[in-house]
Write an enzyme that holds these catalytic residues in place. Structure first.
Site, PDB file in Angstrom:
ATOM      1  N   ARG A  21      45.430  30.990  49.296  1.00  0.00           N
ATOM      2  CA  ARG A  21      44.027  31.139  49.672  1.00  0.00           C
ATOM      3  C   ARG A  21      44.011  31.905  50.988  1.00  0.00           C
ATOM      4  O   ARG A  21      44.956  31.829  51.781  1.00  0.00           O
ATOM      5  CB  ARG A  21      43.362  29.776  49.859  1.00  0.00           C
ATOM      6  CG  ARG A  21      43.378  28.895  48.612  1.00  0.00           C
ATOM      7  CD  ARG A  21      42.784  27.530  48.924  1.00  0.00           C
ATOM      8  NE  ARG A  21      42.724  26.674  47.736  1.00  0.00           N
ATOM      9  CZ  ARG A  21      43.679  25.821  47.373  1.00  0.00           C
ATOM     10  NH1 ARG A  21      44.777  25.704  48.105  1.00  0.00           N
ATOM     11  NH2 ARG A  21      43.542  25.088  46.283  1.00  0.00           N
ATOM     12  N   LYS A  42      44.803  22.574  50.623  1.00  0.00           N
ATOM     13  CA  LYS A  42      43.673  21.651  50.597  1.00  0.00           C
ATOM     14  C   LYS A  42      44.163  20.211  50.551  1.00  0.00           C
ATOM     15  O   LYS A  42      45.194  19.911  49.944  1.00  0.00           O
ATOM     16  CB  LYS A  42      42.788  21.926  49.377  1.00  0.00           C
ATOM     17  CG  LYS A  42      41.867  23.125  49.541  1.00  0.00           C
ATOM     18  CD  LYS A  42      40.899  23.211  48.377  1.00  0.00           C
ATOM     19  CE  LYS A  42      39.878  24.329  48.593  1.00  0.00           C
ATOM     20  NZ  LYS A  42      38.904  24.392  47.478  1.00  0.00           N
ATOM     21  N   HIS A  48      39.833  36.463  47.187  1.00  0.00           N
ATOM     22  CA  HIS A  48      40.122  35.340  46.295  1.00  0.00           C
ATOM     23  C   HIS A  48      40.487  35.828  44.892  1.00  0.00           C
ATOM     24  O   HIS A  48      41.234  35.160  44.174  1.00  0.00           O
ATOM     25  CB  HIS A  48      38.929  34.385  46.224  1.00  0.00           C
ATOM     26  CG  HIS A  48      39.310  32.996  45.812  1.00  0.00           C
ATOM     27  ND1 HIS A  48      40.116  32.183  46.578  1.00  0.00           N
ATOM     28  CD2 HIS A  48      39.022  32.271  44.693  1.00  0.00           C
ATOM     29  CE1 HIS A  48      40.293  31.023  45.970  1.00  0.00           C
ATOM     30  NE2 HIS A  48      39.644  31.064  44.812  1.00  0.00           N
ATOM     31  N   ARG A  70      44.145  36.124  44.417  1.00  0.00           N
ATOM     32  CA  ARG A  70      44.788  34.851  44.067  1.00  0.00           C
ATOM     33  C   ARG A  70      44.636  34.585  42.563  1.00  0.00           C
ATOM     34  O   ARG A  70      45.575  34.117  41.913  1.00  0.00           O
ATOM     35  CB  ARG A  70      44.156  33.736  44.904  1.00  0.00           C
ATOM     36  CG  ARG A  70      44.577  32.320  44.538  1.00  0.00           C
ATOM     37  CD  ARG A  70      43.979  31.369  45.573  1.00  0.00           C
ATOM     38  NE  ARG A  70      43.728  30.043  45.044  1.00  0.00           N
ATOM     39  CZ  ARG A  70      44.603  29.040  45.082  1.00  0.00           C
ATOM     40  NH1 ARG A  70      45.803  29.239  45.591  1.00  0.00           N
ATOM     41  NH2 ARG A  70      44.290  27.851  44.600  1.00  0.00           N
ATOM     42  N   HIS A  84      46.649  23.230  42.954  1.00  0.00           N
ATOM     43  CA  HIS A  84      45.543  22.534  42.307  1.00  0.00           C
ATOM     44  C   HIS A  84      45.906  21.065  42.115  1.00  0.00           C
ATOM     45  O   HIS A  84      46.986  20.743  41.622  1.00  0.00           O
ATOM     46  CB  HIS A  84      45.224  23.144  40.939  1.00  0.00           C
ATOM     47  CG  HIS A  84      44.562  24.481  41.017  1.00  0.00           C
ATOM     48  ND1 HIS A  84      44.572  25.397  39.984  1.00  0.00           N
ATOM     49  CD2 HIS A  84      43.850  25.066  42.017  1.00  0.00           C
ATOM     50  CE1 HIS A  84      43.904  26.474  40.341  1.00  0.00           C
ATOM     51  NE2 HIS A  84      43.460  26.299  41.570  1.00  0.00           N
ATOM     52  N   TYR A 112      42.494  29.385  33.652  1.00  0.00           N
ATOM     53  CA  TYR A 112      43.182  30.665  33.493  1.00  0.00           C
ATOM     54  C   TYR A 112      43.594  30.918  32.054  1.00  0.00           C
ATOM     55  O   TYR A 112      43.749  32.070  31.644  1.00  0.00           O
ATOM     56  CB  TYR A 112      44.399  30.715  34.435  1.00  0.00           C
ATOM     57  CG  TYR A 112      43.996  30.740  35.881  1.00  0.00           C
ATOM     58  CD1 TYR A 112      43.542  31.918  36.477  1.00  0.00           C
ATOM     59  CD2 TYR A 112      44.014  29.584  36.656  1.00  0.00           C
ATOM     60  CE1 TYR A 112      43.133  31.941  37.803  1.00  0.00           C
ATOM     61  CE2 TYR A 112      43.603  29.594  37.979  1.00  0.00           C
ATOM     62  CZ  TYR A 112      43.159  30.777  38.537  1.00  0.00           C
ATOM     63  OH  TYR A 112      42.747  30.791  39.846  1.00  0.00           O
TER      64      TYR A 112
END
Length: 305
Positions: free
Chosen positions: A160, A183, A251, A254, A277, A286
């Site tokens: 990110r 994150k 983004h 990515r 994730h 995806y």
């Protein structure tokens, strides 16, 4: 630690919200931006209840309907409304678990249906075109190399933009692996391509500032912290100059990292780990992208289409 200001709200109400924020931060590992968004959402509902003379801790279906109507009148987008309802549901579930309130039907918190958006990728040839064009840009050479190094981390390692710009010099990619804080304050290890390490080294060799080991790896034009907006603007300029797709953003690089790995046969679980994730369902988007591409390709070239 995210703190709550008293503003015009009672100490009692704030004392109820603070333990929830602390729980999300320390136990769930939510980041500062997420915590601030959750906090704003609940305080917005609190303000609404105060104005309408509703009991903040005992909402019912009618109160939620009125609140949704209030959000609609304020012309908030569907994703924003959905997030606010999600924040409220999370908050009241915590109050039930913490026994601050004894009973509440959480099914009253119904979010509006959202159109499912698939991640938009960029053709690998276009990414290469953008990266090489940076070398010939009429800017300071070190700035071109800096922006190229950041973009290499986004496309070559799936970072990110916030993760790339939060790297310290001592964390600069030099070997085969890069450890990134993502994150939820969770670390993940990402294998590195030599071109990424070389790109960062080229930038550091030409950078006119003394980059401190404990300081940010990527510096701005005057030696301060590099703003994400600078990279976003640079990608926008490349988009116009090179005729790249309208969805070309930092983004999207990515997303391209993930979809190109998937197209090459990478395992979905591996991609989940590389992207950081927490849920596989997020990564599975995806596969939808790939299925869409396959369907278009099939229709275009199959003789019976």
């Amino acid at each position: 630690m995210v703190t709550l200001k008293k503003n015009n709200f009672t100490d009692y109400t704030i004392s109820i919200i603070e333990p929830w924020i602390k729980y999300l931060e320390t136990i769930r590992g939510f980041g500062t931006h997420t915590l601030n968004a959750y906090k704003r959402d609940v305080l917005d509902f609190l303000k609404f209840c105060n104005n309408e003379k509703h009991n903040f801790l005992a909402p019912n279906k009618q109160v939620i309907r009125e609140y949704l109507f209030n959000l609609s009148e304020r012309k908030l987008s569907r994703p924003t409304v959905a997030r606010r309802i999600s924040s409220l549901k999370n908050f009241f579930r915590f109050l039930l678990k913490d026994k601050t309130i004894s009973t509440l039907d959480v099914s009253i918190f119904k979010s509006p249906k959202l159109k499912r958006n698939f991640p938009k990728s960029i053709d690998s040839n276009l990414v290469t075109k953008a990266l090489f064009s940076l070398i010939d840009e009429k800017n300071h050479a070190w700035i071109n190399l800096r922006d190229r190094a950041v973009m290499l981390l986004l496309y070559g390692a799936g970072l990110r933009i916030s993760e790339a710009l939060s790297l310290k010099k001592k964390e600069a990619p030099r070997g085969d692996w890069l450890r990134v804080l993502g994150k939820g304050n969770k670390y993940r290890d990402i294998p590195l391509l030599p071109i990424i390490c070389d790109g960062v080294k080229d930038y550091l060799d030409l950078c006119p500032f003394n980059v401190q080991e404990d300081g940010p790896l990527f510096l701005g034009k005057r030696g301060g912290v590099l703003s994400p907006r600078i990279i976003q603007r640079r990608v926008e300029n490349l988009r116009y100059e090179l005729g790249l797709p309208s969805h070309t953003t930092p983004h999207a690089l990515r997303h391209a990292f993930a979809t190109h790995l998937l197209s090459g046969g990478a395992d979905l679980r591996a991609i989940q780990q590389l992207l950081g994730h927490s849920s596989l369902s997020t990564t599975q988007r995806y596969t939808d992208v790939n299925e869409t591409e396959l369907l278009s390709l099939h229709k275009a070239i199959h003789p019976r289409s």
